[in-house]
Design an enzyme around this catalytic site. Structure first.
Site, PDB file in Angstrom:
ATOM      1  N   SER A  45      -8.506 -24.924   5.464  1.00  0.00           N
ATOM      2  CA  SER A  45      -7.330 -24.383   6.222  1.00  0.00           C
ATOM      3  C   SER A  45      -7.508 -22.936   7.122  1.00  0.00           C
ATOM      4  O   SER A  45      -8.251 -23.367   8.081  1.00  0.00           O
ATOM      5  CB  SER A  45      -6.266 -23.738   5.050  1.00  0.00           C
ATOM      6  OG  SER A  45      -4.944 -23.709   5.279  1.00  0.00           O
ATOM      7  N   ASP A 207      -3.396 -30.092   4.798  1.00  0.00           N
ATOM      8  CA  ASP A 207      -4.173 -28.857   4.410  1.00  0.00           C
ATOM      9  C   ASP A 207      -5.274 -29.337   3.376  1.00  0.00           C
ATOM     10  O   ASP A 207      -4.966 -30.090   2.455  1.00  0.00           O
ATOM     11  CB  ASP A 207      -3.430 -27.799   3.720  1.00  0.00           C
ATOM     12  CG  ASP A 207      -3.837 -26.388   3.700  1.00  0.00           C
ATOM     13  OD1 ASP A 207      -4.789 -26.412   2.933  1.00  0.00           O
ATOM     14  OD2 ASP A 207      -3.301 -25.491   4.252  1.00  0.00           O
TER      15      ASP A 207
END
Length: 375
Positions: A45, A207
């Site tokens: 991320s 993500d």
């Protein structure tokens, strides 16, 4: 050996500014023209964005940290996602129109915010061609970016590295060699529902924290024997509270984000510690027969509640974003960590950098020992 040390950067949206403060504390012990002290970098991320930026400056640790610090200390939310009232309304109108169309007609990704500004920022700041050059010169051994594949519900690690590093396939996770680019970073940082998923090859990715079952497996597969982990978990979630009523939507949403970004990393660290303890009880000649090895780790994480820290800067969040969050009960007094993930404003990011620096300096003797920095 330096090439066996990995830097592991977890996800956490705006909280990732904390990682820069920790790196700033470490870099001061190296000469200005010194390379990075970890030849393997693994990010998820927002941590993947920080890690990739450092990897492109692997031959000059000081320059890499200095550049990242300047970016984070001058951040505005609209550099990450459209945050003006007109931009937000335009995007929400587009999402509403998409919801009324047949999936075969409109195949665009749905999301709460438009993350195109982040694409522009990454294209401007990161020169991906430097990754191969740094690997070729020996300044870097490998860089990996963790993503979640929505097609297969698997955790997929995309990596660039030395040719002797093999791809791997395990239950619900794998490592694929590729040429990394902006799309990999956008995919890894696409918080579910908040930012749109990204198409890579024939799959759709989001993500990296979502399907991440073993966040420490990537650096180990890449050859690391020592792991320096900057964990963005806040002490907030460790505090037990008596609730007088059912938790509000904002509180639940905050818990979900905390779970996505922190819980699997903490579980993996506990698992690694158990394995190390078990191996320490086995005679050395017998451990050579096992497909396991002891991995040294050092973890740095915030000493303060980042939710409370973010609440001090709540009023600096763009009006349009506050207006969108208000219906689910988020305001300056809300007991929710959501703001700490979405507040990409320079005052809050600077406070995180300063906190990271202070926390690292409090553990500076351990850091010196870990990186074998001479007194």
């Amino acid at each position: 050996m330096p090439e066996k040390t990995a830097l592991v950067l977890g996800g956490g949206g705006a909280r990732a500014a904390y990682q820069i403060g920790v790196l700033k504390a470490i870099v001061q012990f190296y000469p200005r023209n010194h390379g990075i002290p970890f030849k393997i970098i693994c990010g998820t991320s927002a941590g993947a964005i920080n890690g990739t930026s450092i990897a492109t400056h692997a031959s000059c640790f000081h320059l890499g940290v200095r550049k990242l610090e300047w970016v984070w200390r001058n951040f505005r939310t609209d550099k990450i996602y459209s945050a003006s009232m007109s931009g937000v309304l335009k995007h929400l109108g587009k999402m509403l129109l998409m919801s009324m169309q047949d999936d075969k007609v409109n195949t665009n990704a749905g999301s709460l915010f438009n993350s195109e500004p982040l694409r522009g920022l990454l294209n401007e700041l990161i020169n991906f061609a430097r990754i191969d050059r740094n690997i070729g010169s020996g300044a870097l051994s490998a860089l990996s970016i963790d993503t979640s594949c929505y097609n297969s519900a698997r955790s997929v690690t995309f990596f660039q590295g030395n040719h002797d590093i093999a791809q791997w396939h395990r239950d619900r996770r794998s490592g694929q060699r590729t040429q990394l680019n902006t799309d990999h970073l956008l995919a890894s940082s696409a918080i579910p529902l908040v930012f749109p998923s990204v198409k890579l090859n024939q799959g759709y990715y989001g993500d990296g924290s979502v399907h991440q079952l073993a966040p420490l497996s990537s650096p180990i597969h890449l050859g690391a024997k020592k792991l320096f982990v900057i964990n963005l978990e806040s002490p907030h979630k460790q505090q037990s509270q008596e609730l007088e009523h059912h938790p509000k939507t904002a509180t639940i949403a905050g818990h979900l984000l905390d779970t996505i970004f922190s819980d699997t990393l903490n579980s993996d660290l506990e698992r690694l510690e158990r394995i190390n303890n078990t191996l320490s009880l086995i005679p050395e000649e017998d451990t050579k027969k096992l497909p396991l090895t002891q991995i040294q780790t050092l973890v740095i994480k915030p000493s303060e509640d980042l939710s409370k820290l973010a609440s001090r800067y709540y009023n600096e969040m763009p009006f349009a974003v506050k207006s969108m969050l208000r219906p689910i009960g988020i305001n300056q007094q809300t007991d929710s960590s959501i703001v700490s993930y979405l507040l990409f404003e320079k005052s809050y990011c600077s406070a995180l950098i300063d906190l990271g620096y202070q926390d690292a300096m409090c553990q500076i003797d351990e850091i010196r020992d870990f990186f074998e920095i001479e007194q």
